[in-house]
Write a protein that holds these residues in place. Structure first.
Motif, short mmCIF file in Angstrom:
data_model
loop_
_atom_site.label_atom_id
_atom_site.label_comp_id
_atom_site.label_asym_id
_atom_site.label_seq_id
_atom_site.Cartn_x
_atom_site.Cartn_y
_atom_site.Cartn_z
N SER A 76 33.92 32.02 11.67
CA SER A 76 34.37 30.77 11.07
C SER A 76 35.25 31.17 9.89
O SER A 76 35.35 32.35 9.56
CB SER A 76 33.18 29.94 10.60
OG SER A 76 32.46 30.65 9.61
N MET A 77 35.86 30.21 9.24
CA MET A 77 36.55 30.49 7.98
C MET A 77 35.47 30.62 6.91
O MET A 77 34.48 29.89 6.94
CB MET A 77 37.54 29.39 7.62
CG MET A 77 38.76 29.34 8.54
SD MET A 77 39.71 30.90 8.64
CE MET A 77 40.32 31.09 6.98
N CYS A 114 32.81 35.82 9.05
CA CYS A 114 33.85 34.83 8.80
C CYS A 114 35.16 35.52 8.40
O CYS A 114 35.19 36.70 8.08
CB CYS A 114 33.41 33.86 7.71
SG CYS A 114 33.01 34.64 6.12
N ASP A 133 40.80 35.86 4.90
CA ASP A 133 42.24 35.63 4.97
C ASP A 133 42.78 36.45 6.14
O ASP A 133 42.00 36.95 6.94
CB ASP A 133 42.93 35.92 3.63
CG ASP A 133 42.76 37.36 3.16
OD1 ASP A 133 42.62 38.28 4.00
OD2 ASP A 133 42.78 37.59 1.94
N HIS A 187 47.95 30.75 5.32
CA HIS A 187 47.07 29.92 6.13
C HIS A 187 47.33 30.13 7.63
O HIS A 187 46.39 30.16 8.42
CB HIS A 187 47.18 28.46 5.73
CG HIS A 187 46.57 28.18 4.38
ND1 HIS A 187 45.22 28.28 4.13
CD2 HIS A 187 47.15 27.86 3.20
CE1 HIS A 187 44.98 28.01 2.86
NE2 HIS A 187 46.14 27.76 2.27
N GLN A 188 48.60 30.32 8.00
CA GLN A 188 48.93 30.58 9.40
C GLN A 188 48.34 31.92 9.85
O GLN A 188 47.80 32.03 10.95
CB GLN A 188 50.44 30.59 9.61
CG GLN A 188 51.08 29.24 9.49
CD GLN A 188 52.60 29.35 9.50
OE1 GLN A 188 53.18 30.36 9.85
NE2 GLN A 188 53.25 28.27 9.08
N SER A 212 45.74 33.53 8.56
CA SER A 212 44.28 33.39 8.61
C SER A 212 43.85 32.66 9.87
O SER A 212 42.91 33.08 10.56
CB SER A 212 43.77 32.63 7.39
OG SER A 212 44.09 33.32 6.20
N ALA A 213 44.54 31.57 10.20
CA ALA A 213 44.20 30.79 11.39
C ALA A 213 44.43 31.61 12.66
O ALA A 213 43.62 31.55 13.60
CB ALA A 213 45.03 29.51 11.43
N ARG A 214 45.51 32.38 12.71
CA ARG A 214 45.79 33.19 13.90
C ARG A 214 44.76 34.29 14.05
O ARG A 214 44.30 34.57 15.16
CB ARG A 214 47.20 33.78 13.83
CG ARG A 214 47.59 34.61 15.03
CD ARG A 214 47.66 33.74 16.29
NE ARG A 214 48.05 34.55 17.42
CZ ARG A 214 47.40 34.59 18.58
NH1 ARG A 214 46.34 33.84 18.78
NH2 ARG A 214 47.81 35.37 19.55
N LEU A 257 41.64 34.20 13.00
CA LEU A 257 40.43 33.52 13.44
C LEU A 257 40.49 33.26 14.95
O LEU A 257 39.53 33.53 15.68
CB LEU A 257 40.23 32.21 12.67
CG LEU A 257 39.01 31.37 13.06
CD1 LEU A 257 37.71 32.09 12.72
CD2 LEU A 257 39.08 30.02 12.35
N ASP A 258 41.62 32.77 15.42
CA ASP A 258 41.80 32.50 16.84
C ASP A 258 41.68 33.78 17.67
O ASP A 258 41.00 33.80 18.70
CB ASP A 258 43.17 31.85 17.07
CG ASP A 258 43.45 31.56 18.52
OD1 ASP A 258 42.70 30.76 19.12
OD2 ASP A 258 44.42 32.13 19.06
N ASN A 278 37.95 34.98 17.75
CA ASN A 278 37.04 34.11 18.49
C ASN A 278 37.32 34.04 19.98
O ASN A 278 36.46 33.65 20.75
CB ASN A 278 37.04 32.70 17.90
CG ASN A 278 36.20 32.59 16.66
OD1 ASN A 278 35.30 33.40 16.44
ND2 ASN A 278 36.50 31.62 15.84
#
Length: 148
Positions: free
Chosen positions: A40-41, A49, A52, A88-89, A91-93, A95-96, A99
């Motif tokens: 998760s973030m 988690c 960043d 943020h991009q 970090s989101a990438r 995470l993707d 997962n």
């Protein structure tokens, strides 16, 4: 050593006070090979988690991913919105990627902030290389901080 179903095969435990580690790598994988882990973030509880684009927690261990760098989402080093958006991009990438893929983690000692230095591979490819190829990260230490 086992981290939530992931067995760590330890081949060294040295640490470094500088930015680079000098110890032998520690491979994190099961006998069956790569493992899947749900991230998760990070919030106030940091266990498994994404902090960043280049720092994560895995089963309570703080990992700084090696060989690449991403902008920091909470530090306004460059003074621009582009830096925060890219942070943020990235970090989101990350995470993707973590997962939705099986992982192989190699640990390589500690950095000057006492984080464990690590490389995460997905299908044999370093996640840093994936982020760099998408324009979300730079090579470290020789890459230009293009977000400034």
């Amino acid at each position: 050593m086992v981290f939530g179903g992931i067995a760590a095969l330890v081949s060294g435990n040295g640490s470094s006070t500088g930015p680079a580690a000098t110890s032998a790598p520690v491979a994190l994988a099961s006998t069956a090979g790569e493992q899947r882990v749900q991230f998760s973030m990070c919030g106030s509880r940091r266990h498994t988690c994404v902090v960043d684009g280049d720092t994560i927690w895995l089963q309570g261990v703080n990992l700084r991913l090696e060989s690449f760098d991403t902008p920091e989402p909470h530090n306004d080093i460059c003074g621009g919105e582009r830096e925060k958006a890219l942070a943020h991009q990235a970090s989101a990438r990350l995470l993707d990627l973590l997962n939705n893929n099986a992982l192989n983690v190699e640990m390589h000692g500690k950095d000057r902030y006492d984080r464990t230095l690590a490389t995460i591979r997905i299908g044999g490819r370093d996640v840093g290389d994936i982020l760099i190829s998408k324009g979300l990260a730079r090579s470290w230490p020789n890459g230009r901080e293009f977000w400034c």
